[in-house]
Design a protein around this motif. Structure first.
Motif, PDB file in Angstrom:
ATOM      1  N   PRO A 180       2.822 -23.275 -27.642  1.00 34.82           N
ATOM      2  CA  PRO A 180       4.231 -23.638 -27.475  1.00 34.82           C
ATOM      3  C   PRO A 180       5.057 -23.259 -28.697  1.00 34.82           C
ATOM      4  O   PRO A 180       4.519 -22.965 -29.754  1.00 34.82           O
ATOM      5  N   GLY A 181       6.353 -23.274 -28.520  1.00 34.10           N
ATOM      6  CA  GLY A 181       7.295 -23.178 -29.624  1.00 34.10           C
ATOM      7  C   GLY A 181       7.903 -24.557 -29.824  1.00 34.10           C
ATOM      8  O   GLY A 181       7.771 -25.433 -28.968  1.00 34.10           O
ATOM      9  N   ILE A 182       8.557 -24.757 -30.938  1.00 30.88           N
ATOM     10  CA  ILE A 182       9.214 -26.041 -31.223  1.00 30.88           C
ATOM     11  C   ILE A 182      10.716 -25.853 -31.093  1.00 30.88           C
ATOM     12  O   ILE A 182      11.281 -24.905 -31.634  1.00 30.88           O
ATOM     13  N   VAL A 183      11.361 -26.742 -30.360  1.00 31.10           N
ATOM     14  CA  VAL A 183      12.812 -26.710 -30.197  1.00 31.10           C
ATOM     15  C   VAL A 183      13.383 -27.922 -30.916  1.00 31.10           C
ATOM     16  O   VAL A 183      12.985 -29.058 -30.650  1.00 31.10           O
ATOM     17  N   ASN A 184      14.296 -27.655 -31.859  1.00 34.42           N
ATOM     18  CA  ASN A 184      15.001 -28.704 -32.580  1.00 34.42           C
ATOM     19  C   ASN A 184      16.440 -28.708 -32.089  1.00 34.42           C
ATOM     20  O   ASN A 184      17.154 -27.714 -32.232  1.00 34.42           O
ATOM     21  N   ILE A 185      16.865 -29.815 -31.511  1.00 31.07           N
ATOM     22  CA  ILE A 185      18.201 -29.942 -30.950  1.00 31.07           C
ATOM     23  C   ILE A 185      18.971 -30.940 -31.795  1.00 31.07           C
ATOM     24  O   ILE A 185      18.494 -32.045 -32.049  1.00 31.07           O
ATOM     25  N   SER A 186      20.166 -30.530 -32.237  1.00 31.75           N
ATOM     26  CA  SER A 186      21.003 -31.458 -33.004  1.00 31.75           C
ATOM     27  C   SER A 186      22.407 -31.501 -32.398  1.00 31.75           C
ATOM     28  O   SER A 186      22.931 -30.492 -31.948  1.00 31.75           O
ATOM     29  N   THR A 187      22.951 -32.696 -32.366  1.00 31.86           N
ATOM     30  CA  THR A 187      24.306 -32.912 -31.858  1.00 31.86           C
ATOM     31  C   THR A 187      25.080 -33.741 -32.875  1.00 31.86           C
ATOM     32  O   THR A 187      24.483 -34.379 -33.743  1.00 31.86           O
ATOM     33  N   LYS A 188      26.385 -33.745 -32.751  1.00 27.68           N
ATOM     34  CA  LYS A 188      27.201 -34.561 -33.656  1.00 27.68           C
ATOM     35  C   LYS A 188      27.311 -35.992 -33.164  1.00 27.68           C
ATOM     36  O   LYS A 188      27.759 -36.861 -33.894  1.00 27.68           O
ATOM     37  N   ALA A 189      26.927 -36.233 -31.910  1.00 31.07           N
ATOM     38  CA  ALA A 189      27.034 -37.571 -31.337  1.00 31.07           C
ATOM     39  C   ALA A 189      25.953 -37.759 -30.276  1.00 31.07           C
ATOM     40  O   ALA A 189      25.401 -36.801 -29.756  1.00 31.07           O
ATOM     41  N   GLU A 190      25.684 -39.018 -29.962  1.00 33.36           N
ATOM     42  CA  GLU A 190      24.761 -39.321 -28.885  1.00 33.36           C
ATOM     43  C   GLU A 190      25.427 -38.951 -27.562  1.00 33.36           C
ATOM     44  O   GLU A 190      26.656 -38.945 -27.457  1.00 33.36           O
ATOM     45  N   GLY A 191      24.602 -38.644 -26.550  1.00 39.01           N
ATOM     46  CA  GLY A 191      25.204 -38.274 -25.282  1.00 39.01           C
ATOM     47  C   GLY A 191      24.195 -38.043 -24.190  1.00 39.01           C
ATOM     48  O   GLY A 191      23.039 -38.444 -24.286  1.00 39.01           O
ATOM     49  N   TYR A 192      24.672 -37.351 -23.141  1.00 37.83           N
ATOM     50  CA  TYR A 192      23.885 -37.112 -21.935  1.00 37.83           C
ATOM     51  C   TYR A 192      23.602 -35.622 -21.817  1.00 37.83           C
ATOM     52  O   TYR A 192      24.501 -34.803 -21.972  1.00 37.83           O
ATOM     53  N   GLY A 193      22.358 -35.279 -21.538  1.00 37.08           N
ATOM     54  CA  GLY A 193      22.052 -33.865 -21.418  1.00 37.08           C
ATOM     55  C   GLY A 193      20.760 -33.606 -20.678  1.00 37.08           C
ATOM     56  O   GLY A 193      19.928 -34.496 -20.497  1.00 37.08           O
ATOM     57  N   SER A 194      20.612 -32.361 -20.254  1.00 37.04           N
ATOM     58  CA  SER A 194      19.414 -31.907 -19.566  1.00 37.04           C
ATOM     59  C   SER A 194      19.054 -30.513 -20.039  1.00 37.04           C
ATOM     60  O   SER A 194      19.923 -29.751 -20.467  1.00 37.04           O
ATOM     61  N   ILE A 195      17.777 -30.205 -19.928  1.00 35.98           N
ATOM     62  CA  ILE A 195      17.288 -28.855 -20.216  1.00 35.98           C
ATOM     63  C   ILE A 195      16.855 -28.242 -18.886  1.00 35.98           C
ATOM     64  O   ILE A 195      16.206 -28.902 -18.066  1.00 35.98           O
ATOM     65  N   PHE A 196      17.224 -26.968 -18.690  1.00 32.20           N
ATOM     66  CA  PHE A 196      16.858 -26.219 -17.496  1.00 32.20           C
ATOM     67  C   PHE A 196      16.137 -24.958 -17.924  1.00 32.20           C
ATOM     68  O   PHE A 196      16.509 -24.328 -18.913  1.00 32.20           O
TER      69      PHE A 196
END
Length: 160
Positions: free
Chosen positions: A80-96
């Protein structure tokens, strides 16, 4: 008498994947009933026949195979690869996952209460759709397309 053949299930590196042990759920092709949970980097004998395997990676991977007399089939999983996700705020999301034909398959929800997420994912092309909890509507959704490669860390910054 039906003979048995071996099914080695291999992944380069550790059996762990994002803190979980990777397993394949083995079932016959005509039944949903689980016959066996087989860990990666192990080999198991099965009766001759048709099987389906569901692997608990992100995203899940599926294999169909037929075992015949004196045959060894090897299921190989890419690192696998590693995905680092950063946002400025908490929220709702999905990965496709973006499939070869351009269609998309839902993979995972993003945790609502975190602004930094790290996960191991199978190589491929993906899309994230994310909206901050405080956003007034869907027009404030950030959509990012990214690729995951074996053994490589990828950073996705949302609203940055």
């Amino acid at each position: 008498m039906r003979h048995r053949d071996k099914l080695p299930f291999c992944k380069k590196g550790s059996q762990n994947y994002d803190g979980r042990v990777i397993q394949g759920r083995i079932s016959t092709q005509d039944q949903e009933k689980t016959l066996h949970l087989q860990s990666v980097n192990s080999s198991q004998s099965y009766l001759i026949g048709s099987y389906q395997i569901e692997v608990n990676t992100i995203p899940k991977r599926y294999f169909k195979l037929v075992l015949s007399n004196n045959q060894e089939r090897i299921i190989r999983l890419p690192e696998p690869g590693i995905v680092n996700i950063s946002t400025k705020a908490e929220g709702y999301g999905s990965i496709f996952e973006i499939n070869d034909d351009g269609s998309q398959t839902w993979v995972a929800w993003l945790p609502e209460n975190k602004s930094k997420i790290s996960m191991a994912m199978q190589p491929g092309k993906y899309k994230i759709a994310f909206r901050a909890k405080t956003a007034p509507g869907s027009e404030y959704t950030d959509i990012q397309v990214f690729e995951v490669s074996s053994g490589i860390s990828t950073t996705v910054k949302l609203f940055n």
